[in-house]
Design a protein around this motif. Structure first.
Motif, mmCIF file in Angstrom:
data_model
loop_
_atom_site.group_PDB
_atom_site.id
_atom_site.type_symbol
_atom_site.label_atom_id
_atom_site.label_comp_id
_atom_site.label_asym_id
_atom_site.label_seq_id
_atom_site.Cartn_x
_atom_site.Cartn_y
_atom_site.Cartn_z
ATOM 1 N N GLY A 21 28.681 -20.869 -36.231
ATOM 2 C CA GLY A 21 28.667 -22.202 -35.621
ATOM 3 C C GLY A 21 29.477 -22.252 -34.338
ATOM 4 N N ALA A 22 30.605 -21.543 -34.318
ATOM 5 C CA ALA A 22 31.436 -21.511 -33.117
ATOM 6 C C ALA A 22 30.683 -20.853 -31.954
ATOM 7 C CB ALA A 22 32.737 -20.755 -33.410
ATOM 8 N N PHE A 23 29.934 -19.780 -32.250
ATOM 9 C CA PHE A 23 29.142 -19.133 -31.207
ATOM 10 C C PHE A 23 28.049 -20.061 -30.685
ATOM 11 C CE2 PHE A 23 30.818 -14.955 -32.657
ATOM 12 C CZ PHE A 23 31.061 -14.394 -31.410
ATOM 13 N N MET A 24 27.476 -20.887 -31.577
ATOM 14 C CA MET A 24 26.465 -21.850 -31.131
ATOM 15 C C MET A 24 27.054 -22.830 -30.122
ATOM 16 S SD MET A 24 24.461 -22.834 -34.649
ATOM 17 C CE MET A 24 23.921 -21.553 -35.787
ATOM 18 N N LEU A 25 28.263 -23.274 -30.383
ATOM 19 C CA LEU A 25 28.908 -24.230 -29.478
ATOM 20 C C LEU A 25 29.180 -23.596 -28.115
ATOM 21 C CD1 LEU A 25 31.373 -26.053 -31.908
ATOM 22 C CD2 LEU A 25 29.138 -26.817 -31.086
ATOM 23 N N VAL A 26 29.339 -22.262 -28.085
ATOM 24 C CA VAL A 26 29.529 -21.577 -26.805
ATOM 25 C C VAL A 26 28.267 -21.694 -25.950
ATOM 26 C CG1 VAL A 26 29.926 -19.325 -25.717
ATOM 27 C CG2 VAL A 26 31.238 -19.976 -27.746
ATOM 28 N N ALA A 27 27.105 -21.810 -26.598
ATOM 29 C CA ALA A 27 25.845 -21.929 -25.860
ATOM 30 C C ALA A 27 25.674 -23.327 -25.261
ATOM 31 C CB ALA A 27 24.666 -21.608 -26.776
ATOM 32 N N ALA A 28 26.366 -24.322 -25.834
ATOM 33 C CA ALA A 28 26.190 -25.712 -25.390
ATOM 34 C C ALA A 28 26.539 -25.930 -23.915
ATOM 35 C CB ALA A 28 26.995 -26.644 -26.284
ATOM 36 N N PRO A 29 27.642 -25.369 -23.381
ATOM 37 C CA PRO A 29 27.959 -25.590 -21.958
ATOM 38 C C PRO A 29 26.867 -25.118 -20.999
ATOM 39 C CG PRO A 29 29.871 -24.712 -23.113
ATOM 40 C CD PRO A 29 28.718 -24.633 -24.063
ATOM 41 N N PHE A 30 26.138 -24.094 -21.372
ATOM 42 C CA PHE A 30 25.040 -23.626 -20.521
ATOM 43 C C PHE A 30 23.952 -24.694 -20.435
ATOM 44 C CE2 PHE A 30 27.198 -19.796 -21.778
ATOM 45 C CZ PHE A 30 27.131 -18.979 -20.654
ATOM 46 N N SER A 31 23.710 -25.352 -21.570
ATOM 47 C CA SER A 31 22.724 -26.425 -21.582
ATOM 48 C C SER A 31 23.240 -27.644 -20.815
ATOM 49 C CB SER A 31 22.394 -26.807 -23.029
ATOM 50 O OG SER A 31 21.342 -27.724 -23.089
ATOM 51 N N TRP A 32 24.528 -27.945 -20.988
ATOM 52 C CA TRP A 32 25.132 -29.099 -20.284
ATOM 53 C C TRP A 32 25.136 -28.873 -18.780
ATOM 54 C CZ3 TRP A 32 29.609 -29.168 -17.267
ATOM 55 C CH2 TRP A 32 30.057 -30.435 -16.888
ATOM 56 N N TYR A 33 25.456 -27.657 -18.356
ATOM 57 C CA TYR A 33 25.526 -27.341 -16.930
ATOM 58 C C TYR A 33 24.168 -27.531 -16.256
ATOM 59 C CZ TYR A 33 26.136 -24.589 -12.649
ATOM 60 O OH TYR A 33 26.167 -24.180 -11.337
ATOM 61 N N HIS A 34 23.114 -27.185 -16.953
ATOM 62 C CA HIS A 34 21.768 -27.319 -16.399
ATOM 63 C C HIS A 34 21.143 -28.673 -16.728
ATOM 64 C CE1 HIS A 34 22.209 -22.858 -16.257
ATOM 65 N NE2 HIS A 34 21.469 -22.970 -15.169
ATOM 66 N N GLN A 35 21.960 -29.581 -17.282
ATOM 67 C CA GLN A 35 21.540 -30.953 -17.579
ATOM 68 C C GLN A 35 20.271 -30.990 -18.432
ATOM 69 O OE1 GLN A 35 21.265 -32.663 -13.592
ATOM 70 N NE2 GLN A 35 23.426 -33.261 -13.648
ATOM 71 N N GLU A 36 20.290 -30.224 -19.503
ATOM 72 C CA GLU A 36 19.140 -30.140 -20.397
ATOM 73 C C GLU A 36 19.299 -31.105 -21.562
ATOM 74 O OE1 GLU A 36 18.191 -25.379 -19.626
ATOM 75 O OE2 GLU A 36 19.407 -26.010 -21.338
ATOM 76 N N SER A 37 18.190 -31.677 -21.992
ATOM 77 C CA SER A 37 18.215 -32.615 -23.124
ATOM 78 C C SER A 37 18.525 -31.908 -24.432
ATOM 79 C CB SER A 37 16.862 -33.332 -23.224
ATOM 80 O OG SER A 37 15.804 -32.390 -23.427
ATOM 81 N N GLU A 38 18.379 -30.583 -24.439
ATOM 82 C CA GLU A 38 18.640 -29.811 -25.670
ATOM 83 C C GLU A 38 20.125 -29.672 -25.970
ATOM 84 O OE1 GLU A 38 14.618 -28.953 -24.262
ATOM 85 O OE2 GLU A 38 16.586 -28.920 -23.267
ATOM 86 N N PHE A 39 20.982 -30.134 -25.084
ATOM 87 C CA PHE A 39 22.429 -30.012 -25.284
ATOM 88 C C PHE A 39 22.871 -30.594 -26.617
ATOM 89 C CE2 PHE A 39 26.541 -32.247 -24.917
ATOM 90 C CZ PHE A 39 27.379 -31.159 -24.757
ATOM 91 N N SER A 40 22.421 -31.805 -26.919
ATOM 92 C CA SER A 40 22.852 -32.473 -28.157
ATOM 93 C C SER A 40 22.361 -31.726 -29.389
ATOM 94 C CB SER A 40 22.350 -33.915 -28.182
ATOM 95 O OG SER A 40 20.935 -33.963 -28.073
ATOM 96 N N GLY A 41 21.160 -31.154 -29.311
ATOM 97 C CA GLY A 41 20.636 -30.405 -30.456
ATOM 98 C C GLY A 41 21.431 -29.145 -30.730
ATOM 99 N N ILE A 42 21.872 -28.467 -29.668
ATOM 100 C CA ILE A 42 22.680 -27.257 -29.836
ATOM 101 C C ILE A 42 24.039 -27.609 -30.437
ATOM 102 C CG2 ILE A 42 23.831 -25.373 -28.616
ATOM 103 C CD1 ILE A 42 21.526 -25.417 -26.594
ATOM 104 N N VAL A 43 24.645 -28.695 -29.937
ATOM 105 C CA VAL A 43 25.938 -29.129 -30.471
ATOM 106 C C VAL A 43 25.805 -29.514 -31.939
ATOM 107 C CG1 VAL A 43 27.737 -30.886 -30.328
ATOM 108 C CG2 VAL A 43 26.827 -29.877 -28.231
#
Length: 499
Positions: A21-43
């Motif tokens: 789960g911690a590794f999944m949260l590491v992927a979230a900033p990449f989604s946030w940086y690119h302003q993707e709607s998938e950010f919330s799903g990854i978090v």
């Protein structure tokens, strides 16, 4: 035999899930940086996985810290399944891969470092999801199990049983007497090489995002790329391809030897019998494939695999031969050219490499070179015994005598591996694959290689497989990654008997 310590098993699965789960949260900033709607799903996926892991760990704490071999095998196998099932959540929660079967296939292909994919348009995928996809490679490469045993002493748990069950290869060659120190040093080398490759790829011309993803996929010998054409996307940039070739080769070598090389003990590297076979064998096959391409290949295809601004057809042939051979031997699965479009002889040689594998103690899959060395020497030993039946002729490896138990284990592994390959090819043919595709998909999944032959060639993928075929290939990826015995022993009735 005492009862299984289920509490310690569930507690460890909880720790595995927490880290995942911690590794999944590491992927979230990449989604946030690119302003993707998938950010919330990854978090949400990361938080859900961590809550599940936290609950498993919290409600299964125990003073009984005994961890035997049986617990070790169960933890490794079910730990991998835990990773794979929870690892589907970012795909499912974001809708990036809506089919659970496809999401599981992509996930276990990542953790097992196989690199087979069901995605038909990789470049259209969200950046956060692509990073998570590459992260599953990186986690699975050295094994999150090995990472976790580095902190087990803090919980009062010994980790030798887990390392023996998880460590790649037929044996766990230790560079330090304490297993936790070994795990830490292995991960330290793994992390450092990943960072070095990232910077080199960035300097060579990749974007920072592509560089980090390809560095993670290379060092894990995984093969997931952020480009639809894989590394063929960079055919106009030979430097990028040579960097990846070099790091694939390093990742396919024993990490203990890499440790000695980093300490300046190069002589110890070439004293390794397995490394000599790995180095000179790969070089020999590369030169052979180069010869096939240059002298027996359609000139139009030679032109198609190199850029006119690059150094020429011979360099191009050598580069693509080197890339393809190293990619298959190390079971990385990156693609710079479609080797199934080369001459029939070249394709046959490439397919035979599916059954070689990299070095023991590396992140690569397959049978492993050391097993082939011991099997060949054992065969010559039998020839000598026919001539001299009363002579005592030991099988020697690296200057020492190989115990009979190890020889029997290796022979059993190879017989079982080939039996599974034959039976699995038949099963996949029953699921609708033609002969060439069935043996290709089986060899690829069992050896954790990625692209194969037939309808799963380097320019195709596994999306067209039926649902049963995808689940069966997923099973093959799992047992291949954990070297057969670790998983299959759980399917035997005597494993669960009390004695």
């Amino acid at each position: 035999m005492k009862n299984l310590n289920f509490k310690i098993i569930l507690s460890f699965l909880g720790l595995t899930s927490l880290m995942n789960g911690a590794f999944m949260l590491v992927a979230a900033p990449f989604s946030w940086y690119h302003q993707e709607s998938e950010f919330s799903g990854i978090v949400l996926a990361g938080i859900t996985t961590m809550i599940l892991g936290g609950l498993l760990w919290l409600f299964n704490r125990t003073d009984n810290k005994h961890l035997g071999k049986k617990e070790g095998y169960i933890i490794v196998t079910f730990g991998w399944l835990m990773l794979s099932f929870t690892g589907t959540l970012p795909y499912v929660f974001t809708g990036a891969i809506p089919s659970f079967t496809d999401a599981f296939f992509e996930t276990i292909s990542g953790y097992s470092t196989t690199g087979s994919s069901i995605l038909t348009d990789i470049e259209s995928m969200p950046k956060g999801i692509l990073f998570w996809r590459s992260a599953t490679h990186w986690i699975g490469g050295m094994g999150i199990i090995v990472l976790t045993i580095a902190i087990l002493p803090l919980l009062g748990i010994g980790g030798m049983q887990l390392f023996m069950a998880e460590a790649p290869g037929p044996s766990a060659d230790k560079m330090h007497p304490r297993i936790t120190e070994t795990a830490k040093r292995l991960w330290g080398i793994y992390f450092m090489l990943t960072i070095i490759e990232f910077f080199l790829l960035k300097i060579a011309g990749m974007t920072w995002f592509d560089a980090i993803n390809h560095a993670m996929a290379t060092m894990s010998t995984g093969g997931f790329s952020t480009k639809n054409a894989s590394i063929a996307h960079y055919n106009a940039n030979p430097l990028i391809q040579y960097i990846i070739i070099s790091f694939m080769f390093i990742a396919g070598a024993n990490f203990v030897l890499t440790y000695f090389a980093l300490k300046g003990k190069i002589s110890r590297v070439f004293k390794s019998e397995e490394f000599r076979y790995y180095f000179f064998g790969s070089l020999g096959v590369i030169l052979l494939i180069t010869f096939f391409i240059v002298n027996h290949q359609d000139p139009n295809l030679i032109t198609s695999i190199h850029h006119p601004k690059v150094w020429g057809a011979t360099e191009s042939a050598f580069r693509h031969a080197a890339f393809s051979v190293v990619s298959v031997v190390t079971t990385t699965g990156f693609v710079s050219a479609d080797f199934t479009m080369w001459s029939a002889m070249a394709t046959t040689v490439m397919f035979s490499l599916f059954f070689i594998g990299g070095s023991a103690g590396s992140t690569s899959g397959g049978v492993k070179i050391v097993r082939h060395i011991v099997m060949i020497k054992s065969s010559f030993y039998e020839f000598k015994k026919l001539l001299h039946p009363n002579a005592i002729i030991p099988v020697r490896y690296d200057g020492g005598s190989v115990p009979k138990t190890i020889i029997y284990n290796i022979l059993s592994f190879f017989v079982l591996y080939m039996l599974i390959f034959i039976v699995s090819s038949i099963i996949l043919s029953l699921f609708g694959l033609d002969f060439e595709s069935a043996i290709g998909a089986t060899a690829s999944s069992l050896g954790n290689i990625g692209p194969a032959i037939g309808s799963v060639s380097p320019v195709d993928n596994f999306s067209h497989l039926s649902i049963p075929a995808k689940w069966f290939c997923s099973f093959l990826m799992l047992i291949g990654r954990l070297e057969l015995f670790t998983v299959l022993i759980l399917l035997t009735p005597f494993f669960w008997k009390k004695n």
